[in-house]
Design an enzyme around this catalytic site. Structure first.
Site: not given
Ligand code: ATP
Length: 310
Positions: A17, A105-109, A111-113, A145
Protein backbone atom coordinates in the site's frame (compact mmCIF):
# COMPACT_ATOMS: atom_id res chain seq x y z
CA UNK A 1 -14.66 -28.80 15.86
CA UNK A 2 -12.32 -30.26 13.24
CA UNK A 3 -12.06 -28.99 9.71
CA UNK A 4 -10.72 -31.31 7.06
CA UNK A 5 -8.34 -29.84 4.52
CA UNK A 6 -10.36 -29.21 1.35
CA UNK A 7 -7.37 -28.70 -0.92
CA UNK A 8 -3.63 -29.38 -0.96
CA UNK A 9 -2.26 -25.98 -1.82
CA UNK A 10 -3.61 -22.45 -1.92
CA UNK A 11 -1.94 -19.47 -3.57
CA UNK A 12 -2.93 -16.00 -2.37
CA UNK A 13 -1.68 -12.65 -3.59
CA UNK A 14 -1.86 -9.47 -1.47
CA UNK A 15 -0.83 -5.93 -2.43
CA UNK A 16 1.48 -3.41 -0.83
CA UNK A 17 0.00 0.00 0.00
CA UNK A 18 0.81 3.67 -0.30
CA UNK A 19 -0.53 6.35 2.01
CA UNK A 20 -1.76 9.23 -0.16
CA UNK A 21 -2.58 11.22 2.93
CA UNK A 22 -1.41 10.60 6.46
CA UNK A 23 -2.22 12.90 9.33
CA UNK A 24 -0.94 11.96 12.78
CA UNK A 25 -2.68 13.24 15.91
CA UNK A 26 -1.19 13.45 19.37
CA UNK A 27 -0.04 10.42 21.31
CA UNK A 28 -2.89 8.74 23.24
CA UNK A 29 -2.83 7.36 26.80
CA UNK A 30 -2.24 3.85 25.43
CA UNK A 31 0.89 5.06 23.59
CA UNK A 32 -0.72 4.92 20.13
CA UNK A 33 -1.34 7.88 17.86
CA UNK A 34 -4.71 8.59 16.34
CA UNK A 35 -4.31 8.89 12.58
CA UNK A 36 -6.31 9.72 9.48
CA UNK A 37 -5.06 7.95 6.40
CA UNK A 38 -5.99 7.54 2.76
CA UNK A 39 -4.61 4.21 1.61
CA UNK A 40 -4.25 2.92 -1.91
CA UNK A 41 -3.35 -0.70 -2.72
CA UNK A 42 -0.80 -0.85 -5.54
CA UNK A 43 0.37 -3.48 -8.01
CA UNK A 44 3.39 -4.65 -6.03
CA UNK A 45 2.39 -8.01 -4.59
CA UNK A 46 3.31 -10.46 -1.90
CA UNK A 47 2.64 -14.10 -2.81
CA UNK A 48 1.83 -16.73 -0.21
CA UNK A 49 1.39 -20.46 -0.82
CA UNK A 50 -0.17 -22.48 2.00
CA UNK A 51 0.12 -26.28 2.24
CA UNK A 52 -1.14 -28.58 5.02
CA UNK A 53 1.39 -29.50 7.70
CA UNK A 54 1.41 -30.73 11.29
CA UNK A 55 3.40 -27.70 12.41
CA UNK A 56 3.37 -23.98 11.65
CA UNK A 57 6.38 -23.30 9.44
CA UNK A 58 7.43 -20.59 6.98
CA UNK A 59 9.95 -20.22 4.14
CA UNK A 60 10.70 -16.74 2.84
CA UNK A 61 12.21 -15.73 -0.48
CA UNK A 62 11.73 -12.79 -2.81
CA UNK A 63 13.07 -9.95 -4.91
CA UNK A 64 13.77 -7.68 -1.92
CA UNK A 65 16.37 -7.68 0.86
CA UNK A 66 14.96 -10.17 3.36
CA UNK A 67 17.13 -9.11 6.32
CA UNK A 68 15.03 -8.67 9.42
CA UNK A 69 12.15 -10.90 8.32
CA UNK A 70 11.63 -13.52 11.03
CA UNK A 71 11.21 -17.11 9.80
CA UNK A 72 9.52 -18.35 12.96
CA UNK A 73 6.46 -17.65 15.10
CA UNK A 74 7.24 -13.92 15.10
CA UNK A 75 6.44 -13.75 11.40
CA UNK A 76 3.15 -11.91 11.02
CA UNK A 77 1.91 -14.46 8.48
CA UNK A 78 2.51 -17.34 10.92
CA UNK A 79 0.69 -15.39 13.62
CA UNK A 80 -2.19 -14.92 11.19
CA UNK A 81 -2.30 -18.66 10.41
CA UNK A 82 -2.30 -19.54 14.12
CA UNK A 83 -5.13 -17.10 14.70
CA UNK A 84 -7.31 -18.76 12.03
CA UNK A 85 -6.49 -22.22 13.45
CA UNK A 86 -7.39 -21.07 16.95
CA UNK A 87 -10.61 -19.40 15.75
CA UNK A 88 -11.90 -22.54 14.00
CA UNK A 89 -10.35 -25.15 16.29
CA UNK A 90 -8.13 -26.57 13.53
CA UNK A 91 -5.79 -29.15 15.06
CA UNK A 92 -3.01 -29.28 12.45
CA UNK A 93 -0.69 -26.58 11.18
CA UNK A 94 0.32 -25.10 7.86
CA UNK A 95 3.46 -24.51 5.85
CA UNK A 96 3.65 -21.03 4.32
CA UNK A 97 5.87 -20.18 1.37
CA UNK A 98 6.18 -16.42 1.10
CA UNK A 99 7.63 -14.69 -1.94
CA UNK A 100 8.15 -11.03 -1.07
CA UNK A 101 8.22 -8.15 -3.56
CA UNK A 102 7.30 -5.38 -1.15
CA UNK A 103 10.37 -3.78 0.49
CA UNK A 104 10.87 -4.91 4.11
CA UNK A 105 10.34 -2.18 6.72
CA UNK A 106 9.79 0.16 3.78
CA UNK A 107 6.50 1.79 4.79
CA UNK A 108 4.45 -0.17 2.23
CA UNK A 109 2.90 -2.66 4.62
CA UNK A 110 4.60 -5.80 3.30
CA UNK A 111 4.33 -7.73 6.57
CA UNK A 112 0.68 -6.73 6.82
CA UNK A 113 0.09 -7.98 3.25
CA UNK A 114 1.69 -11.33 4.21
CA UNK A 115 -0.59 -11.56 7.23
CA UNK A 116 -3.70 -10.75 5.17
CA UNK A 117 -2.64 -13.31 2.55
CA UNK A 118 -2.11 -15.96 5.24
CA UNK A 119 -5.58 -15.29 6.71
CA UNK A 120 -7.21 -15.77 3.30
CA UNK A 121 -5.01 -18.77 2.42
CA UNK A 122 -5.70 -20.66 5.67
CA UNK A 123 -9.39 -19.86 5.46
CA UNK A 124 -9.47 -21.47 2.00
CA UNK A 125 -7.07 -24.34 2.82
CA UNK A 126 -9.09 -25.42 5.85
CA UNK A 127 -12.48 -24.75 4.26
CA UNK A 128 -13.32 -22.40 7.13
CA UNK A 129 -15.43 -19.91 5.14
CA UNK A 130 -15.09 -17.30 7.88
CA UNK A 131 -16.41 -14.50 5.68
CA UNK A 132 -15.21 -10.94 5.20
CA UNK A 133 -16.38 -9.49 8.53
CA UNK A 134 -14.77 -12.25 10.60
CA UNK A 135 -11.50 -12.14 8.64
CA UNK A 136 -11.47 -8.36 9.14
CA UNK A 137 -11.77 -8.85 12.92
CA UNK A 138 -8.83 -11.25 12.95
CA UNK A 139 -6.86 -8.86 10.72
CA UNK A 140 -7.38 -5.95 13.14
CA UNK A 141 -5.92 -8.08 15.96
CA UNK A 142 -2.72 -8.58 13.95
CA UNK A 143 -1.90 -4.95 13.16
CA UNK A 144 -3.28 -1.60 12.05
CA UNK A 145 -2.47 -2.11 8.34
CA UNK A 146 -3.68 -5.72 8.03
CA UNK A 147 -7.39 -4.92 7.48
CA UNK A 148 -6.50 -2.68 4.55
CA UNK A 149 -4.31 -5.36 2.93
CA UNK A 150 -7.36 -7.62 3.12
CA UNK A 151 -9.68 -5.03 1.64
CA UNK A 152 -7.48 -3.36 -1.00
CA UNK A 153 -8.71 -0.63 -3.34
CA UNK A 154 -8.65 2.87 -1.92
CA UNK A 155 -9.83 3.50 1.62
CA UNK A 156 -9.89 5.92 4.49
CA UNK A 157 -8.53 4.67 7.80
CA UNK A 158 -9.13 6.34 11.15
CA UNK A 159 -8.44 5.37 14.76
CA UNK A 160 -5.12 3.56 14.52
CA UNK A 161 -5.70 3.40 10.78
CA UNK A 162 -7.70 0.19 11.08
CA UNK A 163 -11.23 1.65 11.12
CA UNK A 164 -11.72 1.48 7.40
CA UNK A 165 -14.25 2.81 4.97
CA UNK A 166 -13.86 2.38 1.21
CA UNK A 167 -13.23 5.54 -0.81
CA UNK A 168 -14.49 5.93 -4.33
CA UNK A 169 -11.62 6.28 -6.81
CA UNK A 170 -12.09 6.63 -10.54
CA UNK A 171 -9.63 5.25 -13.08
CA UNK A 172 -6.07 4.41 -12.22
CA UNK A 173 -3.22 6.29 -10.62
CA UNK A 174 0.34 5.72 -11.84
CA UNK A 175 3.11 5.77 -9.27
CA UNK A 176 6.86 5.35 -9.40
CA UNK A 177 8.31 3.99 -6.20
CA UNK A 178 11.91 3.99 -5.07
CA UNK A 179 12.52 1.17 -2.55
CA UNK A 180 15.10 1.74 0.19
CA UNK A 181 18.69 1.18 -0.99
CA UNK A 182 19.78 0.07 2.47
CA UNK A 183 18.11 -0.83 5.71
CA UNK A 184 14.43 -0.03 6.29
CA UNK A 185 12.97 2.07 9.07
CA UNK A 186 11.15 0.79 12.13
CA UNK A 187 7.64 2.24 12.28
CA UNK A 188 7.67 2.76 16.10
CA UNK A 189 11.05 4.51 15.78
CA UNK A 190 9.65 6.93 13.18
CA UNK A 191 6.63 7.74 15.38
CA UNK A 192 8.90 8.27 18.39
CA UNK A 193 11.08 10.60 16.34
CA UNK A 194 8.02 12.54 15.20
CA UNK A 195 7.07 13.06 18.87
CA UNK A 196 10.62 14.27 19.60
CA UNK A 197 10.56 16.70 16.66
CA UNK A 198 7.13 17.99 17.68
CA UNK A 199 8.39 18.51 21.24
CA UNK A 200 11.59 20.28 20.11
CA UNK A 201 9.77 22.59 17.75
CA UNK A 202 6.93 23.10 20.16
CA UNK A 203 4.38 22.07 17.55
CA UNK A 204 1.18 22.29 19.57
CA UNK A 205 -1.13 22.40 16.57
CA UNK A 206 -1.47 18.62 16.41
CA UNK A 207 -5.04 17.89 15.38
CA UNK A 208 -7.25 16.46 18.15
CA UNK A 209 -9.25 14.58 15.53
CA UNK A 210 -7.15 13.96 12.45
CA UNK A 211 -9.23 13.93 9.27
CA UNK A 212 -8.53 13.18 5.61
CA UNK A 213 -8.85 16.46 3.69
CA UNK A 214 -12.10 16.53 1.64
CA UNK A 215 -10.04 17.71 -1.37
CA UNK A 216 -8.26 14.33 -1.37
CA UNK A 217 -11.58 12.50 -1.56
CA UNK A 218 -12.76 14.78 -4.37
CA UNK A 219 -9.58 14.21 -6.37
CA UNK A 220 -9.88 10.43 -5.94
CA UNK A 221 -13.55 10.46 -6.98
CA UNK A 222 -12.70 12.56 -10.01
CA UNK A 223 -9.72 10.34 -10.92
CA UNK A 224 -7.65 13.53 -11.05
CA UNK A 225 -3.95 12.96 -10.21
CA UNK A 226 -3.11 16.67 -10.63
CA UNK A 227 -5.64 17.66 -7.96
CA UNK A 228 -4.59 14.74 -5.76
CA UNK A 229 -0.94 15.83 -5.99
CA UNK A 230 -1.85 19.21 -4.53
CA UNK A 231 -3.27 17.64 -1.39
CA UNK A 232 -1.06 14.66 -0.57
CA UNK A 233 0.38 14.85 2.93
CA UNK A 234 2.43 12.66 5.21
CA UNK A 235 3.07 13.78 8.78
CA UNK A 236 5.68 11.02 9.19
CA UNK A 237 7.75 12.39 6.32
CA UNK A 238 9.70 14.95 8.38
CA UNK A 239 10.67 12.27 10.88
CA UNK A 240 11.64 9.76 8.18
CA UNK A 241 13.75 12.40 6.36
CA UNK A 242 15.41 13.44 9.59
CA UNK A 243 16.36 9.79 10.26
CA UNK A 244 17.45 9.26 6.61
CA UNK A 245 18.69 12.65 5.32
CA UNK A 246 20.00 10.96 2.14
CA UNK A 247 16.40 10.52 0.93
CA UNK A 248 16.01 14.23 0.25
CA UNK A 249 18.18 14.13 -2.85
CA UNK A 250 16.11 11.38 -4.50
CA UNK A 251 12.89 13.08 -3.46
CA UNK A 252 13.99 16.35 -5.05
CA UNK A 253 15.22 14.61 -8.20
CA UNK A 254 11.83 12.94 -8.69
CA UNK A 255 9.97 16.18 -8.08
CA UNK A 256 12.21 18.02 -10.59
CA UNK A 257 11.84 15.24 -13.17
CA UNK A 258 8.14 15.33 -13.89
CA UNK A 259 6.47 13.85 -10.80
CA UNK A 260 3.24 15.62 -9.85
CA UNK A 261 4.11 14.96 -6.20
CA UNK A 262 6.80 13.09 -4.33
CA UNK A 263 6.48 11.72 -0.84
CA UNK A 264 7.76 9.26 1.70
CA UNK A 265 5.45 6.24 1.80
CA UNK A 266 4.00 5.72 5.30
CA UNK A 267 6.87 5.51 7.79
CA UNK A 268 9.37 5.23 4.92
CA UNK A 269 11.98 4.99 3.67
CA UNK A 270 10.32 3.98 0.35
CA UNK A 271 9.62 7.05 -1.80
CA UNK A 272 6.46 7.34 -3.89
CA UNK A 273 6.03 9.67 -6.86
CA UNK A 274 2.62 10.35 -8.33
CA UNK A 275 2.51 10.85 -12.10
CA UNK A 276 -0.23 11.86 -14.55
CA UNK A 277 -0.33 8.76 -16.76
CA UNK A 278 1.57 5.55 -17.58
CA UNK A 279 3.85 7.31 -20.13
CA UNK A 280 4.95 9.95 -17.59
CA UNK A 281 5.58 7.20 -15.06
CA UNK A 282 7.77 5.35 -17.54
CA UNK A 283 9.77 8.53 -18.27
CA UNK A 284 10.28 9.20 -14.58
CA UNK A 285 11.28 5.59 -14.00
CA UNK A 286 13.94 5.93 -16.73
CA UNK A 287 15.27 9.20 -15.25
CA UNK A 288 15.51 7.82 -11.74
CA UNK A 289 17.11 4.58 -12.96
CA UNK A 290 19.68 6.59 -14.93
CA UNK A 291 20.59 8.34 -11.66
CA UNK A 292 21.36 4.92 -10.17
CA UNK A 293 18.15 4.52 -8.18
CA UNK A 294 15.95 1.45 -8.22
CA UNK A 295 12.61 2.68 -9.56
CA UNK A 296 9.42 0.64 -10.06
CA UNK A 297 6.30 1.65 -11.94
CA UNK A 298 3.16 0.52 -10.10
CA UNK A 299 -0.49 1.49 -10.34
CA UNK A 300 -3.46 1.57 -8.03
CA UNK A 301 -6.03 0.88 -6.90
CA UNK A 302 -5.87 -2.93 -7.02
CA UNK A 303 -7.83 -5.55 -5.08
CA UNK A 304 -6.85 -6.82 -1.62
CA UNK A 305 -5.71 -10.33 -0.61
CA UNK A 306 -7.27 -12.86 -3.02
CA UNK A 307 -6.92 -16.54 -3.81
CA UNK A 308 -5.30 -16.77 -7.24
CA UNK A 309 -4.88 -20.51 -7.42
CA UNK A 310 -5.90 -23.70 -5.64
P1 ATP B 1 4.07 -0.62 7.88
O1 ATP B 1 4.10 0.35 6.75
O2 ATP B 1 2.83 -1.50 7.91
O3 ATP B 1 4.41 -0.06 9.21
P2 ATP B 1 6.52 -1.66 6.86
O4 ATP B 1 6.17 -1.89 5.42
O5 ATP B 1 7.32 -0.46 7.18
O6 ATP B 1 5.20 -1.71 7.68
P3 ATP B 1 7.10 -4.46 7.15
O7 ATP B 1 7.97 -4.90 6.02
O8 ATP B 1 5.66 -4.78 7.06
O9 ATP B 1 7.31 -2.91 7.40
O10 ATP B 1 7.67 -5.12 8.50
C1 ATP B 1 8.25 -4.44 9.55
C2 ATP B 1 8.91 -5.44 10.50
O11 ATP B 1 7.99 -6.48 10.86
C3 ATP B 1 10.07 -6.17 9.89
O12 ATP B 1 11.27 -5.45 10.04
C4 ATP B 1 10.10 -7.50 10.64
O13 ATP B 1 10.87 -7.38 11.81
C5 ATP B 1 8.67 -7.72 11.08
N1 ATP B 1 7.93 -8.78 10.31
C6 ATP B 1 7.15 -9.73 10.82
N2 ATP B 1 6.60 -10.49 9.85
C7 ATP B 1 7.03 -10.01 8.68
C8 ATP B 1 6.79 -10.38 7.33
N3 ATP B 1 6.01 -11.40 6.97
N4 ATP B 1 7.39 -9.63 6.39
C9 ATP B 1 8.17 -8.57 6.74
N5 ATP B 1 8.43 -8.22 7.99
C10 ATP B 1 7.88 -8.92 8.97
Amino acid sequence: MTHAAVTDRVHVRAPGKLNLFFQVGGVQDDGYHEVASAYQAVSLYENVWATPSDEFTVMISGTVDLAGVPADDRNLAVRAARLVAQRIGHRGGVHLDIVKNVPVAGGMGGGSADAAAALVACDALWGAELGTAELHKLAARLGADVPFALMGGTAIGTGRGDQLSPALAKGRFDWVIVPPAGEGLSTPEVYAHLDTLRGEHDIAAVAERPEVAPAVLHALRAGDPVALAEHTRNDLQAAALSLRPGLREALELGERSGALAGMVSGSGPTLAFLTGDPESALELQVTLSAAGLEALHVHGPVTGARVVGL
